[in-house]
Design an enzyme around this catalytic site. Structure first.
Site, PDB file in Angstrom:
ATOM      1  N   HIS A 307     -17.885  18.991 -32.559  1.00 27.88           N
ATOM      2  CA  HIS A 307     -17.369  18.985 -31.196  1.00 27.88           C
ATOM      3  C   HIS A 307     -18.412  18.367 -30.242  1.00 27.88           C
ATOM      4  O   HIS A 307     -18.571  18.779 -29.107  1.00 27.88           O
ATOM      5  CB  HIS A 307     -17.047  20.428 -30.766  1.00 27.88           C
ATOM      6  CG  HIS A 307     -15.883  20.567 -29.835  1.00 27.88           C
ATOM      7  ND1 HIS A 307     -14.709  21.154 -30.192  1.00 27.88           N
ATOM      8  CD2 HIS A 307     -15.724  20.227 -28.521  1.00 27.88           C
ATOM      9  CE1 HIS A 307     -13.879  21.181 -29.151  1.00 27.88           C
ATOM     10  NE2 HIS A 307     -14.482  20.616 -28.136  1.00 27.88           N
ATOM     11  N   ARG A 310     -20.801  20.818 -28.607  1.00 28.23           N
ATOM     12  CA  ARG A 310     -20.376  21.610 -27.447  1.00 28.23           C
ATOM     13  C   ARG A 310     -19.880  23.002 -27.825  1.00 28.23           C
ATOM     14  O   ARG A 310     -19.542  23.791 -26.964  1.00 28.23           O
ATOM     15  CB  ARG A 310     -19.274  20.869 -26.682  1.00 28.23           C
ATOM     16  CG  ARG A 310     -19.749  19.553 -26.127  1.00 28.23           C
ATOM     17  CD  ARG A 310     -18.599  18.682 -25.652  1.00 28.23           C
ATOM     18  NE  ARG A 310     -17.993  19.157 -24.421  1.00 28.23           N
ATOM     19  CZ  ARG A 310     -18.445  18.916 -23.208  1.00 28.23           C
ATOM     20  NH1 ARG A 310     -19.544  18.207 -23.052  1.00 28.23           N
ATOM     21  NH2 ARG A 310     -17.819  19.366 -22.149  1.00 28.23           N
ATOM     22  N   ASP A 338     -17.006  12.479 -36.072  1.00 27.28           N
ATOM     23  CA  ASP A 338     -17.455  12.253 -34.695  1.00 27.28           C
ATOM     24  C   ASP A 338     -18.725  13.032 -34.427  1.00 27.28           C
ATOM     25  O   ASP A 338     -19.275  13.682 -35.310  1.00 27.28           O
ATOM     26  CB  ASP A 338     -16.346  12.540 -33.665  1.00 27.28           C
ATOM     27  CG  ASP A 338     -16.109  14.026 -33.376  1.00 27.28           C
ATOM     28  OD1 ASP A 338     -16.942  14.879 -33.719  1.00 27.28           O
ATOM     29  OD2 ASP A 338     -15.053  14.328 -32.765  1.00 27.28           O
TER      30      ASP A 338
HETATM   31  C1  LIG Z   1     -16.135  16.420 -21.658  1.00 32.91           C
HETATM   32  C2  LIG Z   1     -15.629  16.670 -23.046  1.00 32.91           C
HETATM   33  C3  LIG Z   1     -14.431  17.350 -23.230  1.00 32.91           C
HETATM   34  C4  LIG Z   1     -13.939  17.582 -24.513  1.00 32.91           C
HETATM   35  N1  LIG Z   1     -12.713  18.187 -24.662  1.00 32.91           N
HETATM   36  C5  LIG Z   1     -12.206  18.339 -25.899  1.00 32.91           C
HETATM   37  C6  LIG Z   1     -10.897  18.874 -26.073  1.00 32.91           C
HETATM   38  O1  LIG Z   1     -10.193  19.182 -25.116  1.00 32.91           O
HETATM   39  N2  LIG Z   1     -10.432  19.035 -27.349  1.00 32.91           N
HETATM   40  C7  LIG Z   1     -11.185  18.687 -28.450  1.00 32.91           C
HETATM   41  O2  LIG Z   1     -10.742  18.845 -29.586  1.00 32.91           O
HETATM   42  N3  LIG Z   1     -12.415  18.151 -28.294  1.00 32.91           N
HETATM   43  C8  LIG Z   1     -12.933  17.963 -27.074  1.00 32.91           C
HETATM   44  N4  LIG Z   1     -14.172  17.405 -26.927  1.00 32.91           N
HETATM   45  C9  LIG Z   1     -14.925  16.974 -28.120  1.00 32.91           C
HETATM   46  C10 LIG Z   1     -14.598  15.528 -28.486  1.00 32.91           C
HETATM   47  O3  LIG Z   1     -13.276  15.387 -28.920  1.00 32.91           O
HETATM   48  C11 LIG Z   1     -15.519  15.030 -29.613  1.00 32.91           C
HETATM   49  O4  LIG Z   1     -15.476  15.915 -30.705  1.00 32.91           O
HETATM   50  C12 LIG Z   1     -16.956  14.876 -29.157  1.00 32.91           C
HETATM   51  O5  LIG Z   1     -17.027  14.415 -27.839  1.00 32.91           O
HETATM   52  C13 LIG Z   1     -17.659  13.890 -30.086  1.00 32.91           C
HETATM   53  O6  LIG Z   1     -18.981  13.747 -29.753  1.00 32.91           O
HETATM   54  P1  LIG Z   1     -19.536  12.560 -28.828  1.00 32.91           P
HETATM   55  O7  LIG Z   1     -19.234  12.974 -27.430  1.00 32.91           O
HETATM   56  O8  LIG Z   1     -21.001  12.558 -29.134  1.00 32.91           O
HETATM   57  O9  LIG Z   1     -18.826  11.302 -29.235  1.00 32.91           O
HETATM   58  C14 LIG Z   1     -14.677  17.150 -25.651  1.00 32.91           C
HETATM   59  C15 LIG Z   1     -15.880  16.454 -25.463  1.00 32.91           C
HETATM   60  C16 LIG Z   1     -16.339  16.208 -24.180  1.00 32.91           C
HETATM   61  C17 LIG Z   1     -17.625  15.427 -24.024  1.00 32.91           C
END
Ligand SMILES: Cc1cc2nc3c(=O)[nH]c(=O)nc-3n(C[C@H](O)[C@H](O)[C@H](O)COP(=O)(O)O)c2cc1C
Length: 432
Positions: A307, A310, A338
């Site tokens: 994620h 996060r 990812d």
């Molecule tokens: C601001 C933000 C919001 C995100 N919201 C979601 C979400 O609603 N659902 C989800 O499955 N992943 C969410 N993610 C995770 C992304 O889908 C993804 O896994 C992640 O950003 C990948 O890492 P990267 O930012 O280094 O490319 C979010 C990421 C960010 C940065």
């Protein structure tokens, strides 16, 4: 100056004159900013300048010590590339396209789901979807999106649309989201399984982050430094969840948590499978056995993901988790990756190690913050040109020809030495 030197200098005037570049910088401010951004890190720096700190930190930040993100980024620096014969590559077209669930896309890149995208830029998910459509890559709309399922499907020339699902406490509402996505032509369902509760985002707590923002006097000063962002916010519709209503009191974040903190169990993948007639991808897998279980429960693909760091802190880097997952699912499912993908070369490494494609989150959000739809397109273009160039140097004229022998991955030093965010690689610490 000696006479001889003076004569040479005079003779060289036309030569020196020819070196001067007297073109004016682009008059359009977005062109000016994007013109200086050659890398995703450049876009990150530009984004930092354009939006208030709490917004930047919401996007850029990760959970806990931010170690999961640091590890995922660092893993790409452990890749060793092994070129093959590089004959006659200069005039050759490199075929970057890949087929994903029966549909060909321009390159092995998918714009992943990110909630609350209109925070980054008021054009939000609409801008991201349009940029994805024009670049020929899929876009995944998030459950907590700030533009609706229908609005995104209704744009001119939409991209291949994927929908990301959080199974909400209210299963009827969950089902309604699925049915609407299906009716609007979303092709792939991405079920996220790593978010039983929201991650511990310490930057957000320190910044007093909330949606809508609660701005204290000190915050007003901070906001005043970003007039462009403020103008956009005050002249556009208020930020709201667009695909479903949120009942209750308090800020939107806590109301969302109340319905999203889930009683979802892993085996319910089988229920989602029954409800979705189309490719189903389970996102948030870091373990080979769990990947296998997801596939046995009906998934057509998995995303090896933490994620973007996060959610759970101190996980394995996704690139380290990829190989075992690919081996465990074999030909039964597609594997995506990812978290921490920032370069065309990172995309190539993931594909060589068995991924069908990668998802990115922050890279396109940095672009969005820096320059709206054009910034997202710029981010995609950085990946496209980087991947093309990298493949030429590897001696490969098609993504489909990338194989495991093209890269090796050195073992993680973190198995013996701890790492914290403060000792993270320089490339992720440069914006304070
Ligand atoms: C601001 C933000 C919001 C995100 N919201 C979601 C979400 O609603 N659902 C989800 O499955 N992943 C969410 N993610 C995770 C992304 O889908 C993804 O896994 C992640 O950003 C990948 O890492 P990267 O930012 O280094 O490319 C979010 C990421 C960010 C940065």
């Amino acid at each position: 100056m000696a006479m001889k030197d003076l004569r040479t200098a005079v003779r060289n005037v036309p030569y020196v004159w020819s070196m001067l570049d007297l073109r004016l910088p682009p008059s359009d401010p977005v062109d000016r900013v994007l013109g200086k951004c050659q890398t995703i890190e450049d876009l990150r720096v530009a984004a930092r300048a354009r939006v208030p700190r709490p917004v930047f930190d919401f996007v850029d930040g990760a959970a806990g010590t931010e170690c999961s993100l640091a590890r995922s980024l660092e893993a790409f620096d452990r890749v060793y590339n092994h070129p093959g014969p590089v004959d006659a590559m200069s005039g050759t077209d490199v075929d970057l396209s890949v087929e994903v669930f029966g549909r060909r896309q321009a390159m092995p890149l998918v714009l992943g789901p990110t909630g609350f995208t209109r925070l980054a830029h008021t054009d939000g998910e609409l801008a991201v979807a349009r940029a994805a459509g024009s670049a020929g890559v899929p876009y995944t709309l998030s459950t907590p999106a700030t533009c609706s399922i229908e609005a995104i499907a209704g744009i001119e020339a939409p991209p291949d649309l994927w929908f990301q699902l959080y199974v909400l406490r209210d299963r009827a509402l969950t089902l309604d989201l699925l049915q609407r996505a299906k009716a609007e032509g979303y092709r792939v369902l991405v079920l996220t399984v790593d978010t039983p509760v929201a991650g511990d985002r310490r930057r957000d707590s320190r910044n007093g982050f909330s949606i809508p923002a609660r701005i204290r006097p000190a915050g007003m000063l901070q906001m005043a430094r970003h007039p462009g962002w403020i103008k956009d916010v005050v002249t556009s519709a208020p930020l709201d969840l667009a695909s479903f209503p949120l009942a209750g009191q308090g800020d939107m974040w806590s109301r969302l948590k109340a319905i999203a903190d889930s009683d979802f169990g892993f085996d319910e993948i089988a229920w989602v499978r029954e409800m979705w007639d189309g490719p189903l991808v389970v996102k948030g897998i870091l373990d080979a056995q769990l990947a296998r279980r997801a596939v046995d429960l009906g998934a057509d693909g998995v995303v090896v993901s933490n994620h973007g760091g996060r959610q759970l802190d101190r996980t394995i880097a996704t690139l380290d988790a990829l190989g075992p997952v690919v081996d465990a699912v074999g030909a039964d499912a597609s594997v995506f990756l990812d978290s921490g993908v920032r370069e065309g070369a990172d995309v190539a490494a993931a594909v060589a190690l068995g991924a069908t494609a990668v998802l990115v989150g922050r890279p396109y959000l940095y672009g969005l913050m820096a320059g709206g739809q054009r910034g997202v397109r710029h981010a995609i273009e950085i990946f496209r040109t980087g991947l093309d160039h990298h493949l030429r140097l590897l001696g490969v004229d098609a993504v489909a020809k990338l194989e495991r022998h093209h890269v090796s991955l050195a073992p993680s030093p973190l198995t013996t030495v701890g790492v914290t965010a403060s000792s993270a690689p320089a490339r992720i610490r440069s914006v304070g």
